[in-house]
Design a protein around this motif. Structure first.
Motif, PDB file in Angstrom:
ATOM      1  N   ALA A 139     -14.458   5.222   0.631  1.00  8.29           N
ATOM      2  CA  ALA A 139     -13.800   3.903   0.636  1.00  8.29           C
ATOM      3  C   ALA A 139     -12.404   4.023   1.214  1.00  8.29           C
ATOM      4  CB  ALA A 139     -13.751   3.343  -0.778  1.00  8.29           C
ATOM      5  N   ARG A 142     -12.787   4.562   4.990  1.00  4.98           N
ATOM      6  CA  ARG A 142     -13.242   3.374   5.715  1.00  4.98           C
ATOM      7  C   ARG A 142     -12.242   2.224   5.618  1.00  4.98           C
ATOM      8  NH1 ARG A 142     -19.181   2.714   3.304  1.00  4.98           N
ATOM      9  NH2 ARG A 142     -19.088   0.724   4.372  1.00  4.98           N
ATOM     10  N   GLY A 143     -11.133   2.430   4.963  1.00  5.05           N
ATOM     11  CA  GLY A 143     -10.112   1.387   4.893  1.00  5.05           C
ATOM     12  C   GLY A 143     -10.322   0.397   3.764  1.00  5.05           C
ATOM     13  N   LEU A 144     -11.423   0.541   3.023  1.00  7.82           N
ATOM     14  CA  LEU A 144     -11.700  -0.406   1.934  1.00  7.82           C
ATOM     15  C   LEU A 144     -10.655  -0.323   0.839  1.00  7.82           C
ATOM     16  CD1 LEU A 144     -15.513   0.090   1.892  1.00  7.82           C
ATOM     17  CD2 LEU A 144     -14.426  -2.149   1.872  1.00  7.82           C
ATOM     18  N   TRP A 145     -10.148   0.870   0.642  1.00  5.10           N
ATOM     19  CA  TRP A 145      -9.154   1.071  -0.409  1.00  5.10           C
ATOM     20  C   TRP A 145      -7.909   0.223  -0.144  1.00  5.10           C
ATOM     21  CZ3 TRP A 145     -10.477   2.795  -4.886  1.00  5.10           C
ATOM     22  CH2 TRP A 145      -9.524   3.246  -5.791  1.00  5.10           C
ATOM     23  N   LYS A 146      -7.624  -0.002   1.164  1.00  5.71           N
ATOM     24  CA  LYS A 146      -6.454  -0.824   1.517  1.00  5.71           C
ATOM     25  C   LYS A 146      -6.622  -2.235   0.968  1.00  5.71           C
ATOM     26  CE  LYS A 146      -5.233   1.404   5.869  1.00  5.71           C
ATOM     27  NZ  LYS A 146      -5.192   1.266   7.316  1.00  5.71           N
ATOM     28  N   ARG A 147      -7.818  -2.769   1.161  1.00  2.00           N
ATOM     29  CA  ARG A 147      -8.043  -4.139   0.712  1.00  2.00           C
ATOM     30  C   ARG A 147      -7.968  -4.219  -0.818  1.00  2.00           C
ATOM     31  NH1 ARG A 147      -9.749  -8.094   3.872  1.00  2.00           N
ATOM     32  NH2 ARG A 147     -11.135  -7.088   5.309  1.00  2.00           N
ATOM     33  N   ASP A 177      -8.937  -1.176   9.955  1.00  2.00           N
ATOM     34  CA  ASP A 177     -10.319  -0.720   9.741  1.00  2.00           C
ATOM     35  C   ASP A 177     -11.182  -1.918   9.339  1.00  2.00           C
ATOM     36  OD1 ASP A 177      -9.535   2.321   9.399  1.00  2.00           O
ATOM     37  OD2 ASP A 177      -8.238   1.153   8.067  1.00  2.00           O
ATOM     38  N   LEU A 180       0.827  -1.206   0.000  1.00  2.00           N
ATOM     39  CA  LEU A 180       0.000   0.000   0.000  1.00  2.00           C
ATOM     40  C   LEU A 180       0.859   1.252   0.000  1.00  2.00           C
ATOM     41  CD1 LEU A 180      -2.575  -1.018   2.782  1.00  2.00           C
ATOM     42  CD2 LEU A 180      -2.647  -1.532   0.354  1.00  2.00           C
ATOM     43  N   ALA A 194     -12.790  -3.134   6.801  1.00  2.00           N
ATOM     44  CA  ALA A 194     -12.817  -2.862   5.358  1.00  2.00           C
ATOM     45  C   ALA A 194     -13.866  -3.741   4.684  1.00  2.00           C
ATOM     46  CB  ALA A 194     -11.438  -3.113   4.771  1.00  2.00           C
ATOM     47  N   LEU A 195     -15.116  -3.376   4.905  1.00  2.00           N
ATOM     48  CA  LEU A 195     -16.240  -4.155   4.378  1.00  2.00           C
ATOM     49  C   LEU A 195     -17.300  -3.199   3.855  1.00  2.00           C
ATOM     50  CD1 LEU A 195     -16.555  -6.436   7.519  1.00  2.00           C
ATOM     51  CD2 LEU A 195     -15.643  -7.199   5.310  1.00  2.00           C
ATOM     52  N   PRO A 225      -6.909  -5.428   7.472  1.00  2.00           N
ATOM     53  CA  PRO A 225      -6.637  -4.046   7.907  1.00  2.00           C
ATOM     54  C   PRO A 225      -7.217  -3.762   9.285  1.00  2.00           C
ATOM     55  CG  PRO A 225      -7.852  -4.115   5.808  1.00  2.00           C
ATOM     56  CD  PRO A 225      -7.893  -5.467   6.399  1.00  2.00           C
ATOM     57  N   LEU A 285      -4.236  -9.455   3.655  1.00  2.00           N
ATOM     58  CA  LEU A 285      -4.197  -8.308   4.572  1.00  2.00           C
ATOM     59  C   LEU A 285      -5.496  -8.216   5.367  1.00  2.00           C
ATOM     60  CD1 LEU A 285      -2.910  -5.587   5.548  1.00  2.00           C
ATOM     61  CD2 LEU A 285      -4.121  -4.500   3.645  1.00  2.00           C
TER      62      LEU A 285
END
Lengths: 311, 434
Positions: free
Chosen positions: B264, B267-272, A82, A50, A84-85, A80, A78
């Protein structure tokens, strides 16, 4: 094997990660431990691709990860910090999406989703929208989403933040199962008890630098005291000569609180009989003996001179 | 590559349709507002009855000329004339119940007739008007001038008043000492002829014959023809209004695209997404594709509604219409990415992008046609993509133009899409920390 070589990340004049290096063998679980702001998440972000390191390398199976589409990234899952959903989508739809990002489709994707949901105990909620889930269930689904493509290495960035003890235990059970299945886990946390329960080895980070990298037992050996003997004395407590007791080579620290004598020792099995023998020989009777093990908090305090949670 | 792309596009469509607010804003709101604008601006082929301009008349003249003038004004289709007192007229205009009040002074007919030949001692017609309705006031002025000329000249050349006036004017000319003899002679002859004509008219009236003169009137008749795509095709203002509102609400959808990317990230979605082995181009390309698909769907739905309910047709090139819709959809999608690239937080980006969108919509002529803008503004608005989309949709719908006229709008919109896309990719914050 995952190898991190002299990883560095700077933002202008600020150095977030300063030459971090460590290795993780296949199937090993390491804890990346440090206070908030120590550089743990930045390190994990570089491992996951990232963030581009300012300097240094991340090697998987001896090869550097190069570019967004490098197939080596498939070996990493990963989780995270957060959640992330997509709340508006069902658990199944979330997993289908995240699996498809790794080119999974059809029956393979369905099987991977089912297995991941089963592992985290959410099979019966597969069709429910994530928005209806509790915080603990979301955390478990967050973990499941990283498992679909069956990665060898799992990067877990504080995966238990904000969950109740029951959910935390459930996540730990999941992680222990993954560990048994041979997954390599890199686990960041600032909770010592989590690291102690799960990790084979600990990499302690502070101010962007690795200040210790060893097994838990070896880290304890850095401490002057590995165990505290708590001995409840009988009526003779007031007459105890602490100075004489402290002169014993096995006793590193000594303290009397009421009738409870606390003696610090380095080797529990060898030193305990000697301390208890000295007490009996000198006429001090006791009614109860317990031992407290030194913890990572003590290790961090010993290494930095600061308390982990206040650092 | 196709599996992740399809999954990402499906995700965007699922999220869009799961959000009731987005669906209502994208499909229902433009239809409601476009229906309103279309109705107000003339409806289908001018079938909608337009409101008449309320006019108050205060008449202090008891003569025939004033009465005839009021009758003629009342007969005008565009005016709703009422005769009231001066106080009522003032109150009505002040409260906005009337656009204008016309004050006809005492002896207006006689004085206007006398001034007709000699150009002096002209009577004064007062006008009280609502300053917020100057355009209607100008229209009333034009109608009033025409009606006065017709009414007064009819009286001068045919009525009893005309005989008296011509006689008085002739006497005045003959008494005049400063006038050039040759001018005096010609003018005397003209007035004598008018006097004779009036006498002859009076005789004809007495004999029951029709009067010879109807007074001055416009020396032409007007044949109007709306330049449409073919015979029998009528202007349908719903065509413009549905195009305009479609553009506006699709741009709002474009804002949601950008905000969605920022959310996104937050909310951390971009990381995934970034942790997966997929390219940056695929991540952004999927967003562009899904946004363009939604934009196309919105255009199809609202133009289908306009077709079924209001009879809006693609009178021009269907291919051109589709081309403009596709180009505008792509432009909207990259506009959304631009917001995501430049915006720092969803909250901050939303306010600024709504303002920019409303400006683009306004300057593009989506609310009111761009031809009402001042000339300089019309030139400036060619720099606004919505102007090209609006002009292109108008050209392909009610103007009924061919594919050649769609090429330029399509090209310009694609150019804007490319520029927005390049800037978005260039400025996009790919690094994720914390």
């Amino acid at each position: 094997m995952l190898e991190v070589k002299a990883l560095k990340k700077t933002y202008g004049a600020i150095t977030a990660v300063d030459g971090v290096s460590f290795k993780v063998s296949d199937g090993e679980t390491i804890g990346l431990l440090g206070p908030n702001g120590a550089g743990k998440t930045t390190t994990i972000s570089m491992l996951a691709g990232l963030l581009t390191p300012t300097a240094g390398q991340v090697l998987i199976e001896g090869r550097p990860v190069s570019g967004d589409t490098d197939p080596l990234k498939r070996q990493i899952g990963l989780v995270p910090q957060d959640l992330a959903l997509y709340d508006e989508m069902s658990a199944n739809d979330n997993l289908s999406l995240f699996g498809a990002l790794y080119d999974l489709s059809g029956a393979v994707l369905r099987r991977a989703s089912d297995e991941a949901l089963e592992l985290v105990g959410l099979t019966d909620r597969a069709k429910d929208k994530v928005v209806t889930f509790s915080g603990g269930m979301k955390r478990r689904l967050n973990l499941a989403a990283a498992l679909l493509h069956d990665p060898k290495i799992l990067l877990l960035d504080e995966p238990t933040v904000g969950v109740d003890p029951q959910s935390r235990n459930a996540i730990f059970d999941n992680l222990e199962l993954l560990k048994k299945r041979g997954k390599t886990l890199v686990y960041t946390t600032h909770y010592m008890e989590e690291a102690e329960r799960l990790c084979d080895r600990l990499v302690i980070v502070d101010h962007g630098k690795v200040i210790a990298d060893d097994t838990l037992d070896n880290l304890y050996k850095l401490l002057p005291v590995t165990n505290i003997l708590a001995i409840d004395l009988e009526e003779t407590a007031e007459a105890l000569n602490l100075e004489r007791l402290n002169q014993l080579p096995e006793v590193k620290t000594v303290e009397l609180a009421g009738r409870v004598l606390k003696a610090g020792v380095r080797n529990l099995s060898e030193d305990t009989p000697k301390v208890l023998g000295w007490l009996v020989a000198n006429g001090y009777r006791y009614s109860h003996v317990a031992s407290e093990r030194a913890n990572l908090e003590s290790v961090f305090l010993n290494l930095t001179g600061r308390n982990l949670r206040d650092a | 590559m196709m599996t992740p792309l399809i999954a990402l596009v499906r995700r965007d469509l699922t999220l869009f349709f799961a959000d009731q607010r987005s669906v209502i804003m994208s499909f229902v709101a433009p239809i409601i507002i476009a229906t309103f604008f279309g109705y107000v601006f003339g409806g289908n082929g001018g079938k909608t009855e337009t409101s008449r301009i309320p006019v108050m008349v205060v008449n202090d003249d008891t003569g025939d000329v004033a009465k005839q003038l009021i009758a003629n004004l009342s007969a005008e289709k565009a005016l709703d004339v009422k005769t009231v007192s001066i106080d009522d007229a003032r109150t009505a205009v002040r409260k906005g119940k009337a656009t204008v009040a016309i004050l006809i002074p005492k002896e207006f007919g006689n004085k206007a007739g006398a001034a007709f030949f000699r150009g002096e001692n002209k009577p004064e017609i007062g006008m009280l008007f609502d300053p917020s309705r100057r355009m209607e006031m100008s229209m009333v002025q034009g109608i009033l001038t025409g009606q006065i000329m017709q009414t007064v000249s009819k009286e001068v050349f045919g009525g009893k008043t005309g005989q008296v006036l011509a006689k008085d004017a002739l006497a005045g000319v003959e008494k005049s000492t400063g006038m050039d003899p040759s001018t005096k002679s010609v003018l005397s002859g003209l007035l004598s002829s008018v006097e004779k004509l009036n006498a002859l008219n009076e005789k004809d009236k007495a004999d029951g014959k029709p009067a010879m003169s109807g007074g001055l009137s416009t020396p032409y008749t007007l044949r109007e023809e709306a330049m449409m795509s073919g015979n029998g095709v009528v202007y349908n203002s719903y065509g413009h209004s549905f195009g305009g509102m479609g553009i506006q609400f699709i741009l709002f959808m474009g804002i949601d695209v950008g905000i969605g990317v920022l959310l996104a990230r937050q909310r951390g979605l971009w990381k995934r997404l970034r942790a997966a082995p997929i390219s940056r181009g695929l991540l952004l390309g999927a967003r562009v594709l899904s946004a363009a698909m939604i934009a196309m769907l919105i255009l199809i739905v609202i133009f289908s509604f306009a077709r079924v309910v209001f009879g809006v047709k693609i009178e021009g090139s269907l291919l051109g219409f589709i081309g403009i819709c596709v180009a505008f959809s792509l432009m909207t999608a990259t506009f959304g990415l631009l917001i995501a690239a430049i915006g720092k937080t969803p909250e901050a980006a939303r306010g600024l992008s709504v303002l920019v969108t409303l400006l683009m919509v306004m300057l593009g002529g989506a609310w009111v046609p761009s031809f009402v803008f001042p000339q300089w503004l019309q030139k400036v608005t060619v720099l606004v993509p919505t102007r090209w989309a609006m002009d292109g949709l108008d050209a392909m719908t009610w103007r009924g133009l061919g594919f050649n006229d769609a090429i330029q709008p399509i090209g310009v919109l694609l150019l804007f899409a490319a520029v927005f896309g390049v800037v978005a990719v260039w400025q996009f914050k790919w690094e994720i920390d914390g």
